[in-house]
Motif scaffolding. Structure first.
Motif, mmCIF file in Angstrom:
data_model
loop_
_atom_site.group_PDB
_atom_site.id
_atom_site.type_symbol
_atom_site.label_atom_id
_atom_site.label_comp_id
_atom_site.label_asym_id
_atom_site.label_seq_id
_atom_site.Cartn_x
_atom_site.Cartn_y
_atom_site.Cartn_z
ATOM 1 N N HIS A 147 -19.640 13.259 19.228
ATOM 2 C CA HIS A 147 -19.602 12.448 20.444
ATOM 3 C C HIS A 147 -20.394 11.156 20.259
ATOM 4 C CE1 HIS A 147 -21.033 11.862 24.857
ATOM 5 N NE2 HIS A 147 -19.849 11.291 24.695
ATOM 6 N N GLY A 148 -19.810 10.019 20.663
ATOM 7 C CA GLY A 148 -20.525 8.746 20.644
ATOM 8 C C GLY A 148 -21.030 8.374 19.264
ATOM 9 N N TYR A 149 -22.341 8.151 19.170
ATOM 10 C CA TYR A 149 -22.962 7.768 17.897
ATOM 11 C C TYR A 149 -22.808 8.872 16.856
ATOM 12 C CZ TYR A 149 -26.391 5.611 14.770
ATOM 13 O OH TYR A 149 -27.017 5.014 13.695
ATOM 14 N N GLY A 150 -22.594 10.099 17.321
ATOM 15 C CA GLY A 150 -22.377 11.204 16.397
ATOM 16 C C GLY A 150 -21.170 10.969 15.505
ATOM 17 N N GLY A 151 -20.167 10.249 16.005
ATOM 18 C CA GLY A 151 -19.005 9.925 15.188
ATOM 19 C C GLY A 151 -19.369 9.007 14.037
ATOM 20 N N LEU A 152 -20.219 8.017 14.321
ATOM 21 C CA LEU A 152 -20.688 7.116 13.273
ATOM 22 C C LEU A 152 -21.491 7.895 12.242
ATOM 23 C CD1 LEU A 152 -22.136 3.573 13.720
ATOM 24 C CD2 LEU A 152 -23.418 5.252 12.389
ATOM 25 N N VAL A 153 -22.310 8.840 12.718
ATOM 26 C CA VAL A 153 -23.124 9.659 11.814
ATOM 27 C C VAL A 153 -22.237 10.510 10.908
ATOM 28 C CG1 VAL A 153 -24.820 11.535 11.696
ATOM 29 C CG2 VAL A 153 -25.105 9.712 13.371
ATOM 30 N N PHE A 154 -21.161 11.077 11.473
ATOM 31 C CA PHE A 154 -20.272 11.884 10.638
ATOM 32 C C PHE A 154 -19.607 11.039 9.556
ATOM 33 C CE2 PHE A 154 -16.084 13.241 9.354
ATOM 34 C CZ PHE A 154 -16.382 14.485 8.809
ATOM 35 N N VAL A 155 -19.124 9.850 9.922
ATOM 36 C CA VAL A 155 -18.475 8.994 8.923
ATOM 37 C C VAL A 155 -19.471 8.599 7.842
ATOM 38 C CG1 VAL A 155 -17.283 6.798 8.529
ATOM 39 C CG2 VAL A 155 -16.723 8.176 10.539
ATOM 40 N N ASP A 156 -20.732 8.394 8.219
ATOM 41 C CA ASP A 156 -21.772 8.111 7.234
ATOM 42 C C ASP A 156 -21.913 9.289 6.270
ATOM 43 O OD1 ASP A 156 -24.314 6.534 6.352
ATOM 44 O OD2 ASP A 156 -25.078 8.551 6.771
ATOM 45 N N LEU A 157 -21.898 10.512 6.817
ATOM 46 C CA LEU A 157 -21.964 11.706 5.978
ATOM 47 C C LEU A 157 -20.750 11.779 5.055
ATOM 48 C CD1 LEU A 157 -23.239 14.529 5.328
ATOM 49 C CD2 LEU A 157 -21.788 15.447 7.155
ATOM 50 N N LEU A 158 -19.583 11.466 5.596
ATOM 51 C CA LEU A 158 -18.340 11.477 4.814
ATOM 52 C C LEU A 158 -18.424 10.506 3.632
ATOM 53 C CD1 LEU A 158 -15.353 12.206 4.336
ATOM 54 C CD2 LEU A 158 -14.757 10.530 6.110
ATOM 55 N N VAL A 159 -18.980 9.337 3.870
ATOM 56 C CA VAL A 159 -19.110 8.334 2.810
ATOM 57 C C VAL A 159 -20.128 8.782 1.761
ATOM 58 C CG1 VAL A 159 -19.846 5.970 2.302
ATOM 59 C CG2 VAL A 159 -18.386 6.424 4.285
ATOM 60 N N GLN A 160 -21.260 9.331 2.224
ATOM 61 C CA GLN A 160 -22.342 9.719 1.315
ATOM 62 C C GLN A 160 -22.020 10.988 0.521
ATOM 63 O OE1 GLN A 160 -24.995 7.800 0.801
ATOM 64 N NE2 GLN A 160 -24.317 6.338 2.352
ATOM 65 N N ARG A 161 -21.265 11.896 1.114
ATOM 66 C CA ARG A 161 -20.931 13.175 0.464
ATOM 67 C C ARG A 161 -19.409 13.336 0.438
ATOM 68 N NH1 ARG A 161 -25.495 12.428 -0.422
ATOM 69 N NH2 ARG A 161 -27.288 13.813 -0.054
ATOM 70 N N LYS A 162 -18.756 12.347 -0.054
ATOM 71 C CA LYS A 162 -17.302 12.206 0.037
ATOM 72 C C LYS A 162 -16.531 13.464 -0.325
ATOM 73 C CE LYS A 162 -13.539 9.430 -1.937
ATOM 74 N NZ LYS A 162 -13.226 8.223 -2.758
ATOM 75 N N TRP A 163 -16.631 13.918 -1.564
ATOM 76 C CA TRP A 163 -15.787 15.018 -2.010
ATOM 77 C C TRP A 163 -16.210 16.342 -1.398
ATOM 78 C CZ3 TRP A 163 -11.470 13.350 -3.512
ATOM 79 C CH2 TRP A 163 -11.365 12.143 -4.215
ATOM 80 N N GLU A 164 -17.516 16.544 -1.208
ATOM 81 C CA GLU A 164 -17.995 17.763 -0.560
ATOM 82 C C GLU A 164 -17.387 17.913 0.835
ATOM 83 O OE1 GLU A 164 -22.147 18.390 -0.276
ATOM 84 O OE2 GLU A 164 -22.521 18.140 -2.415
ATOM 85 N N VAL A 165 -17.482 16.825 1.601
ATOM 86 C CA VAL A 165 -16.994 16.853 2.982
ATOM 87 C C VAL A 165 -15.474 16.990 3.019
ATOM 88 C CG1 VAL A 165 -16.790 15.526 5.125
ATOM 89 C CG2 VAL A 165 -18.961 15.558 3.881
ATOM 90 N N MET A 166 -14.786 16.223 2.207
ATOM 91 C CA MET A 166 -13.326 16.252 2.215
ATOM 92 C C MET A 166 -12.774 17.616 1.805
ATOM 93 S SD MET A 166 -12.602 12.399 0.748
ATOM 94 C CE MET A 166 -10.880 12.689 0.395
ATOM 95 N N ASN A 167 -13.510 18.351 0.981
ATOM 96 C CA ASN A 167 -13.046 19.663 0.524
ATOM 97 C C ASN A 167 -13.411 20.788 1.488
ATOM 98 O OD1 ASN A 167 -11.851 18.782 -1.889
ATOM 99 N ND2 ASN A 167 -13.808 18.830 -2.983
ATOM 100 N N LYS A 168 -14.455 20.589 2.292
ATOM 101 C CA LYS A 168 -14.934 21.686 3.133
ATOM 102 C C LYS A 168 -14.581 21.512 4.613
ATOM 103 C CE LYS A 168 -18.986 24.724 3.263
ATOM 104 N NZ LYS A 168 -18.395 25.770 2.392
ATOM 105 N N VAL A 169 -14.460 20.277 5.079
ATOM 106 C CA VAL A 169 -14.166 20.015 6.493
ATOM 107 C C VAL A 169 -12.655 19.903 6.673
ATOM 108 C CG1 VAL A 169 -14.460 18.399 8.402
ATOM 109 C CG2 VAL A 169 -16.373 18.841 6.842
#
Length: 290
Positions: free
Chosen positions: A181-203
């Motif tokens: 929600h809200g800024y949490g969306g920006l935080v998730f995309v930041d996580l996606l960028v920083q942990r790209k393959w981990e996130v893309m494979n698990k989420v």
């Protein structure tokens, strides 16, 4: 004259006091009603070190095949809350995440409730609290607040990254979903960028609600991330259109966007949250059978 002075002081502090009471009560409900466990971080903190924490369901990391992670907006509110104004005006069922946590637990999946706004501690207040807990005489000081950041949780981004690295990424769950929600969306995309393959494979899916993320700016036009977002993400935004009706968005061309069914801030998280859980459950079923 003295009583008037006390009233003025109390009234000025009322928003803080009320917010603190709401926060502590919601924490209590997360443990007592939702039976979530409070997990302190960092895990290597010393006994006297200020710590942050988050909540998760029992055995979420070991036996759950799927986990739903709740990532809230930034502000004065903490874990388990969509917004304090919504709690005051509409009640706990609308302003807190508790109804969604209950629904998620009924689907036999794990739940993790992040606490991204628990970033700072007032050393002066912490010393007085510890002295009171130890039964020592506390000397009231006129010294101003001494705010310091909590290690590994000094910002929403750092808090989320730590929980991902030390808990979510190591969980047995093969299917992880986020409601941001809200800024949490920006935080998730930041996580996606920083942990790209981990996130893309698990989420397997992300439900944004009035998110502040900016795909083009944050991802640096990474085609793999943008393709993943197009396939796995959806956003609900404040809008007068009926709930779940398509809404155009020039800023988020790679993220399908639909109406949250209301233009009232604070209520969109409640209305959209109900349908996001069905959305996530449907995608999980589709993911499992395909």
């Amino acid at each position: 004259e003295c009583s008037n002075l006390v009233f003025v002081v109390c009234w000025k502090n009322m928003p803080y006091i009320l917010g603190h009471l709401i926060t502590q009560y919601v924490y209590e409900l997360l443990e007592r009603v939702c039976t979530l466990q409070k997990v302190y971080i960092p895990t290597d903190a010393t006994e006297d070190e200020p710590r942050s924490f988050f909540f998760m369901s029992e055995k979420a990391l070991t036996t759950s095949s799927s986990i739903i992670v709740l990532l809230q907006d930034r502000g004065v509110f903490h874990a388990g809350q969509w917004g304090q104004k919504a709690i005051i005006r509409e009640g706990l069922n609308h302003g807190t995440q508790i109804p969604f946590i209950k629904m998620a637990l009924q689907s036999h999946g794990g739940v993790i409730v992040l606490n991204p706004n628990d970033n700072l501690v007032d050393l002066k207040m912490e010393r007085e609290r510890r002295s009171f807990s130890a039964g020592e005489e506390s000397v009231t000081s006129t010294q101003s607040c001494q705010w310091i950041p909590k290690r590994c949780s000094s910002s929403p981004e750092e808090h989320t990254m730590y929980v991902w690295d030390h808990f979510i990424s190591k969980s047995a769950a093969k299917h992880v979903a986020f409601i941001a929600h809200g800024y949490g969306g920006l935080v998730f995309v930041d996580l996606l960028v920083q942990r790209k393959w981990e996130v893309m494979n698990k989420v397997y899916s992300v439900a944004f609600i009035d998110s502040l993320h900016n795909i083009q700016h944050q991802t640096g036009s990474d085609p793999q991330i943008q393709e993943w977002i197009l396939k796995h993400c959806r956003e609900w935004v404040s809008n007068s259109k009926p709930l779940d009706k398509a809404v155009g968005s020039l800023l988020k061309v790679n993220c399908p966007t639909v109406s949250a069914g209301t233009e009232k801030y604070g209520m969109e998280s409640h209305l959209a949250g109900m349908i996001t859980l069905f959305f996530l459950c449907f995608l999980l079923f589709h993911h499992l059978v395909s």
